[in-house]
Design a protein around this motif. Structure first.
Motif, short mmCIF file in Angstrom:
data_model
loop_
_atom_site.label_atom_id
_atom_site.label_comp_id
_atom_site.label_asym_id
_atom_site.label_seq_id
_atom_site.Cartn_x
_atom_site.Cartn_y
_atom_site.Cartn_z
N UNK A 110 0.88 -1.23 -0.12
CA UNK A 110 -0.09 0.00 -0.02
C UNK A 110 1.00 1.18 -0.08
N UNK A 111 0.24 2.39 -0.40
CA UNK A 111 1.27 3.55 -0.41
C UNK A 111 1.04 4.12 1.02
N UNK A 112 2.33 4.35 1.66
CA UNK A 112 2.49 4.95 2.74
C UNK A 112 2.78 6.41 2.84
N UNK A 113 1.97 7.10 3.53
CA UNK A 113 2.29 8.59 3.37
C UNK A 113 3.64 9.00 4.37
N UNK A 119 -0.54 1.50 10.28
CA UNK A 119 -0.56 0.34 11.34
C UNK A 119 -1.19 -0.94 10.64
N UNK A 120 -0.78 -1.97 10.90
CA UNK A 120 -1.04 -3.32 10.08
C UNK A 120 -0.78 -4.66 11.18
N UNK A 121 -1.41 -5.76 10.55
CA UNK A 121 -1.29 -6.87 11.27
C UNK A 121 -0.32 -7.73 10.42
N UNK A 122 0.54 -8.54 11.30
CA UNK A 122 1.24 -9.45 10.51
C UNK A 122 1.72 -10.50 11.40
N UNK A 135 7.53 6.21 7.95
CA UNK A 135 8.57 6.54 6.91
C UNK A 135 8.89 8.14 7.14
N UNK A 136 10.20 8.56 6.96
CA UNK A 136 10.71 9.77 6.87
C UNK A 136 11.81 10.10 6.06
N UNK A 137 11.78 11.33 5.79
CA UNK A 137 13.00 11.84 4.65
C UNK A 137 14.05 12.23 5.37
N UNK A 138 15.31 12.01 4.88
CA UNK A 138 16.26 12.77 5.34
C UNK A 138 17.39 12.98 4.40
N UNK A 139 18.45 13.68 4.66
CA UNK A 139 19.60 13.94 3.53
C UNK A 139 19.44 15.38 3.31
N UNK A 140 20.35 15.68 2.25
CA UNK A 140 20.20 17.05 1.52
C UNK A 140 19.41 17.05 0.40
N UNK A 141 18.71 18.36 -0.01
CA UNK A 141 17.91 18.47 -1.29
C UNK A 141 18.36 17.85 -2.47
N UNK A 142 19.61 17.73 -2.54
CA UNK A 142 20.15 17.10 -3.66
C UNK A 142 20.21 15.50 -3.69
N UNK A 143 20.30 15.20 -2.46
CA UNK A 143 20.28 13.46 -2.34
C UNK A 143 19.44 13.24 -1.08
N UNK A 148 12.75 4.08 7.04
CA UNK A 148 11.61 3.43 7.67
C UNK A 148 11.89 2.82 9.02
N UNK A 149 10.94 3.30 9.74
CA UNK A 149 11.16 2.65 11.25
C UNK A 149 9.86 1.78 11.54
N UNK A 150 9.91 0.53 11.95
CA UNK A 150 8.72 -0.22 12.27
C UNK A 150 8.92 -0.72 13.74
N UNK A 151 7.87 -0.84 14.26
CA UNK A 151 7.80 -1.15 15.92
C UNK A 151 6.57 -2.03 15.85
#
Length: 469
Positions: A110-113, A119-122, A135-143, A148-151
């Motif tokens: 699925x698309x994750x914002x 949240x999901x079951x597995x 999911x979060x973005x990091x790095x420079x604007x050029x790179x 992804x963090x999962x708990x």
């Protein structure tokens, strides 16, 4: 054919009241289980959302790299409870393991914002788990790069908490259900009590009717629901209509018999005079036939009158049954001798009963007449008065004649039933005996005599002063 009784009203009411209650109780238990699971899942979701955001904050980008500031003590705290184990995984790019538990499966396609927890079951190690993904973005604007963090947290504790909550709910629910069932059962029994009283009154009236010729009394209910009062009123109306019909029948029978007595008496008298005056054999033969038919008709009218009188209410008094039986036997002695029958009396010297002397005399007259008519020439007929037990006295006439087929013993007391083709009888004598027995709160009986013969009579209550066995 007797109708097959259906399910009782009490059982139907209990079925329709308690069965839905049981279904609702089970449905309530299942619903409580589902609510407990949902509430537990909501708590886990809140905890996982906070945990995944907190873990994401511990990962700091440094240039094109990452600094994970997650002390080992915190990791040990997360994983210290095997039953409620919390695991995590950090991957960058998403799916490429960096830190944590590499066994966490990937999320569904699925698309994750970015920046919004998902949240999901597995399942991990064949155990159900709930996973929060961020999911979060990091790095420079050029790179630009994505992290992804999962708990994940096991659902075992959630199910255990839901089970404990359900057990704590089911105990009071079960007690309430049992209390409600007891109240419903008691309410149904109390609500059906008027019907039970109505049934008891009808049975009592029916038993009284079997022992007396009086009409059935009306049913009286002092306190009962409107529906039961309506039913009792309908039954009373039916009983009243039956009583009116019986009274009309008795009046018609009595009036008809009275109207027939006078012309029949005149017919018999004129026929006897004609027999004395006529000397022609053919005429005398016809007159004898007319006289015989007139006497049979007069006897029938007399029997109908006695039957009507025996079905009416009379006042009872103390009667010496033994003395009455001997007196009636003496009255019939002359006819017995003329018929070639040996008539005698055996039994008690004195025996006091509660009865009506005229009706008892008429009953014994019919018993003796029946015995003399059917026992045959040369027979022995015995009038007996004995104590029958259970506070009753037996008045019977016994003969050693041909008797009756045992299969037809109860038919002897049916109206107009005759056990022989001999002329002279009309089939009402023993019916009158039975009606008189009912008037005395007693019963009629007929027994075969060994080796041959018949014993017919009636039982009536003993007087209070009479000996009892």
């Amino acid at each position: 054919m007797r109708p097959i009784p259906g399910v009782s009203l009490q059982r139907k009411l209990l079925l329709w009241l308690l069965l839905p209650q049981l279904v609702l109780w089970l449905s309530g238990g299942f619903l409580a289980w589902r609510i407990a699971l949902q509430n537990g899942e909501k708590g886990i979701d809140q905890t996982l959302t906070q945990s995944v955001r907190a873990l994401a904050r511990q990962i700091k980008p440094i240039g094109d790299g990452l600094l994970v500031d997650f002390p080992k003590a915190a990791q040990d705290i997360l994983e210290q409870d095997p039953a409620d184990r919390v695991t995590y995984m950090v991957s960058s790019p998403p799916g490429r393991f960096l830190l944590g538990n590499a066994q966490l499966p990937p999320p569904p396609p699925v698309n994750v914002d970015v920046g919004e927890p998902f949240l999901y079951h597995t399942r991990v190690d064949d155990r159900p788990v709930r996973v929060a993904l961020l999911e979060v973005d990091y790095g420079t604007p050029q790179a630009r790069q994505r992290l992804r963090v999962q708990v994940a947290q096991s659902l075992t504790v959630r199910e255990r908490i839901a089970q404990e909550l359900l057990e704590k709910m089911l105990l009071p629910m079960g007690l309430m259900g049992l209390a409600l069932s007891a109240v419903v059962y008691a309410g149904v029994l109390r609500g059906l009590q008027p019907l039970k009283r109505l049934e008891a009154q009808i049975e009592k009236a029916g038993a009284r009717k079997r022992n007396t010729a009086d009409p059935l009394p009306p049913i009286e209910l002092t306190s009962a629901p409107q529906e039961v009062h309506s039913l009792a009123s309908t039954i009373n109306a039916l009983l009243e209509a039956v009583a009116r019909g019986q009274q009309k029948e008795k009046r018609f029978l009595n009036d008809a018999a009275h109207q027939l007595r006078t012309p029949l008496a005149g017919l018999i008298g004129q026929t006897e005079l004609a027999l004395h005056e006529s000397r022609e054999p053919p005429v005398q033969e016809r007159l004898h036939k007319v006289l015989s038919a007139a006497r049979r008709s007069a006897h029938l009218v007399h029997q109908l009158l006695q039957l009507a009188r025996s079905e009416s209410s009379v006042a009872m008094q103390t009667v010496d049954l033994a003395a009455l039986a001997r007196e009636v036997a003496r009255d019939w002695a002359a006819r017995a001798v003329a018929s070639g029958v040996d008539l005698g009396y055996e039994g008690e010297e004195q025996l006091a009963v509660q009865g009506h002397p005229l009706l008892l005399r008429e009953a014994l007259n019919n018993l003796i007449d029946n015995a003399l008519h059917y026992a045959g020439h040369g027979a022995t007929v015995t009038v007996r008065v004995d104590i029958a037990g259970a506070g009753m006295a037996a008045l019977a006439v016994e003969d050693d004649g041909p008797g009756v087929n045992p299969a037809h013993l109860r038919d002897l007391f049916a109206r107009f039933w005759r056990g022989s083709d001999q002329p002279g009888g009309c089939g009402l004598g023993l019916s009158i005996v039975e009606e008189i027995a009912l008037q005395h709160a007693g019963q009629s009986f007929a027994d075969p005599v060994v080796p041959h013969g018949l014993r017919v009579g009636l039982k009536v209550p003993l007087s209070a002063a009479a000996p009892r066995t």
